[in-house]
Design a protein around this motif. Structure first.
Motif, PDB file in Angstrom:
ATOM      1  N   MET A  33       7.991  27.914  -4.430  1.00  0.00           N
ATOM      2  CA  MET A  33       7.297  26.628  -4.396  1.00  0.00           C
ATOM      3  C   MET A  33       6.358  26.576  -3.202  1.00  0.00           C
ATOM      4  SD  MET A  33       8.367  25.047  -7.047  1.00  0.00           S
ATOM      5  CE  MET A  33       7.662  23.432  -6.719  1.00  0.00           C
ATOM      6  N   GLY A  34       5.258  25.873  -3.385  1.00  0.00           N
ATOM      7  CA  GLY A  34       4.293  25.783  -2.304  1.00  0.00           C
ATOM      8  C   GLY A  34       3.679  24.400  -2.199  1.00  0.00           C
ATOM      9  N   TRP A  35       3.095  24.148  -1.052  1.00  0.00           N
ATOM     10  CA  TRP A  35       2.314  22.930  -0.824  1.00  0.00           C
ATOM     11  C   TRP A  35       0.906  23.346  -0.389  1.00  0.00           C
ATOM     12  CZ3 TRP A  35       3.698  18.043  -1.999  1.00  0.00           C
ATOM     13  CH2 TRP A  35       5.052  17.758  -2.161  1.00  0.00           C
ATOM     14  N   PHE A  36      -0.063  22.694  -0.974  1.00  0.00           N
ATOM     15  CA  PHE A  36      -1.461  22.875  -0.615  1.00  0.00           C
ATOM     16  C   PHE A  36      -2.034  21.497  -0.324  1.00  0.00           C
ATOM     17  CE2 PHE A  36      -2.548  27.304  -1.836  1.00  0.00           C
ATOM     18  CZ  PHE A  36      -1.333  27.667  -2.385  1.00  0.00           C
ATOM     19  N   ARG A  37      -3.200  21.471   0.281  1.00  0.00           N
ATOM     20  CA  ARG A  37      -3.852  20.180   0.522  1.00  0.00           C
ATOM     21  C   ARG A  37      -5.361  20.332   0.407  1.00  0.00           C
ATOM     22  NH1 ARG A  37      -2.615  19.503   7.051  1.00  0.00           N
ATOM     23  NH2 ARG A  37      -4.088  21.098   7.790  1.00  0.00           N
ATOM     24  N   GLN A  38      -5.983  19.216   0.091  1.00  0.00           N
ATOM     25  CA  GLN A  38      -7.443  19.201  -0.022  1.00  0.00           C
ATOM     26  C   GLN A  38      -7.976  17.932   0.610  1.00  0.00           C
ATOM     27  OE1 GLN A  38      -9.048  19.556  -4.010  1.00  0.00           O
ATOM     28  NE2 GLN A  38     -10.941  20.412  -3.201  1.00  0.00           N
TER      29      GLN A  38
END
Length: 121
Positions: A33-38
């Motif tokens: 699982m991962g978290w990204f942001r924009q």
């Protein structure tokens, strides 16, 4: 796998938030699982990832020491605890599920809808 991110909101600089990403389906525990942001006007970027077992965790340099990723496979949920928030942390945060623990978007198969984090200075 369907992912639903939550927990975003408005927080003052220096404050904390905990994001959660709930997954549907019985295969959650087999996915990394991962978290990204924009942020507005910027490309989506890697924030943190965790292996399927929770034994390996990786962070972007910009959040290391402030953010903590964790997961509860019994609850099909991954978390991102964000402390000491800075205005530059403001973004839409996305959770993702995949089979490879890589920092590129292309490595991740499933994406949540995003949750907005706003940090006031």
């Amino acid at each position: 796998v369907q992912l639903q991110a939550s927990g975003g909101g408005l927080v003052q600089a220096g404050g904390s938030l905990r994001l959660a990403c709930a997954a549907s389906g019985s295969s959650f525990s087999s996915y990394h699982m991962g978290w990204f942001r924009q942020a507005p006007g910027k490309e989506r970027e890697f924030v943190a990832s965790i292996s399927w077992s929770g034994g390996s965790k990786y962070y972007a340099e910009s959040v290391k020491g402030r953010f903590t990723i964790s997961r509860d496979n019994a609850k099909n949920t991954v978390y991102l605890q964000m402390n000491s928030l800075k205005p530059e942390d403001a973004a839409v945060y996305y959770c993702a599920a995949g089979r490879r623990l890589e920092r590129t978007e292309e490595a991740w198969h499933y994406w949540g809808q995003g949750t907005l984090v706003t940090v006031s200075s």
